[in-house]
Design an enzyme around this catalytic site. Structure first.
Site, PDB file in Angstrom:
ATOM      1  N   SER A   1       0.823  -1.202   0.000  1.00  0.00           N
ATOM      2  CA  SER A   1       0.000   0.000   0.000  1.00  0.00           C
ATOM      3  C   SER A   1       0.862   1.260   0.000  1.00  0.00           C
ATOM      4  O   SER A   1       1.692   1.445  -0.893  1.00  0.00           O
ATOM      5  CB  SER A   1      -0.967  -0.038   1.192  1.00  0.00           C
ATOM      6  OG  SER A   1      -2.020   0.865   1.016  1.00  0.00           O
TER       7      SER A   1
ATOM      8  N   ASP B   1      -9.402  -5.581  -4.712  1.00  0.00           N
ATOM      9  CA  ASP B   1      -8.867  -4.565  -3.812  1.00  0.00           C
ATOM     10  C   ASP B   1      -9.775  -3.348  -3.878  1.00  0.00           C
ATOM     11  O   ASP B   1      -9.846  -2.665  -4.894  1.00  0.00           O
ATOM     12  CB  ASP B   1      -7.441  -4.200  -4.237  1.00  0.00           C
ATOM     13  CG  ASP B   1      -6.708  -3.332  -3.224  1.00  0.00           C
ATOM     14  OD1 ASP B   1      -7.359  -2.459  -2.609  1.00  0.00           O
ATOM     15  OD2 ASP B   1      -5.490  -3.506  -3.063  1.00  0.00           O
TER      16      ASP B   1
ATOM     17  N   HIS C   1      -7.440  -5.911  -0.342  1.00  0.00           N
ATOM     18  CA  HIS C   1      -6.266  -5.075  -0.110  1.00  0.00           C
ATOM     19  C   HIS C   1      -5.344  -5.683   0.947  1.00  0.00           C
ATOM     20  O   HIS C   1      -4.121  -5.691   0.783  1.00  0.00           O
ATOM     21  CB  HIS C   1      -6.712  -3.669   0.333  1.00  0.00           C
ATOM     22  CG  HIS C   1      -5.594  -2.682   0.403  1.00  0.00           C
ATOM     23  ND1 HIS C   1      -4.818  -2.354  -0.684  1.00  0.00           N
ATOM     24  CD2 HIS C   1      -5.124  -1.937   1.437  1.00  0.00           C
ATOM     25  CE1 HIS C   1      -3.919  -1.452  -0.334  1.00  0.00           C
ATOM     26  NE2 HIS C   1      -4.073  -1.192   0.947  1.00  0.00           N
TER      27      HIS C   1
END
Length: 276
Positions: free
Chosen positions: A97, A227, A256
């Site tokens: 991320s 995601d 995610h």
């Protein structure tokens, strides 16, 4: 507790486990989490004989709750200071991320000999926010909503994220782990509200296009096609086109937070890439 005190007085907490002469793997966590988000990966690679390192980004986890310096260039400078301090060479950097953006920029500018490979998992590059140049990005209003929710009731906002889209626990067929939600919330709440607020702009508005173009080591891009936080079409599918030595692996139906929910699948894939 290991900490590195930087020139501006900020203290960076880090973990450094395993033989110091083993190949190092450096993990970069996502917003608003900490090094603890890598527990499943660090224990796995430790058991395979690697040296594993993870730090709490400034303003996050057990590092100083900074009110300044909460920007991507400073984050990367902190990583450079840490890798210099530990004298890490031929390392593999793995970022998730926001940490994927941090890892990408670090690798693009790292000193010769420091980095061997890079992995981007559910990562924010090239750039998240929607604009004329990035029409497929996420509208700025979404990130404005993040800031508003954080300022109004950070504790509830973090609970909602963890129990909903982050792990895909809002899907009808999802198996929900209460401990996973609580652990996400715990990590988020020990960080600083100001740093977390500032970091929303950092992860959404930083453009990593030139960093991706400059990376000259083998890079694995891993992304779940479900995601809901960093949609694959506006991130991984664009990043792979900018990398010189990129490999792309899509995980059907994964969320995610797939490094946690599907560590049993991703860890062996990471190991295979590192060993190749």
């Amino acid at each position: 507790m290991a900490t590195l005190k930087l020139a501006d007085g900020t203290e960076i907490f880090y973990k450094d486990w395993g033989p110091k002469d083993a190949r190092p793997i450096v993990f970069h966590h996502g917003w608003p989490l900490s090094a603890d988000d890598w527990d499943a990966q660090m224990l796995f690679f430790l058991s395979h004989g690697y040296r594993v390192i993870a730090h709490d980004r400034r303003g996050h986890g057990r590092s100083s709750q900074t009110d300044t310096g909460n920007d991507m260039n400073t984050y990367v400078a902190d990583v450079m200071a840490l890798t210099d301090h530990l004298d890490l060479r031929n390392a593999v950097h793995i970022g998730h991320s926001t940490g994927g953006g941090e890892a990408a920029r670090y690798v693009a500018h790292a000193k010769p000999g420091r980095v061997a490979k890079l992995v981007l998992v559910g990562a924010v590059p090239p750039i998240m926010v929607q604009s004329e140049k990035n029409p497929g990005g996420t509208p700025r209003a979404v990130f404005d909503g993040f800031r508003e929710a954080l300022a109004a009731n950070r504790a509830q906002f973090y609970l909602d994220l963890a129990s909903g889209p982050f792990y895909g626990f809002n899907r009808a067929d999802a198996k929900i782990y209460a401990g996973t939600v609580q652990n996400w919330w715990r990590q988020g709440m020990i960080g600083g509200a100001k740093a977390h607020y500032d970091c929303i702009a950092v992860f959404s508005e930083t453009d990593f296009t030139e960093d991706l173009k400059a990376i000259d080591v083998p890079t694995l891009v891993m992304h779940g096609d479900d995601d809901q936080v960093v949609p694959i079409a506006a991130s991984a599918e664009l990043s792979i086109k900018l990398l010189k030595h990129g490999q792309f692996k899509v995980y059907r139906g994964y969320p995610h937070g797939m490094l946690t929910t599907h560590a049993d699948v991703l860890n062996p894939d990471l190991l295979a890439f590192i060993k190749a």
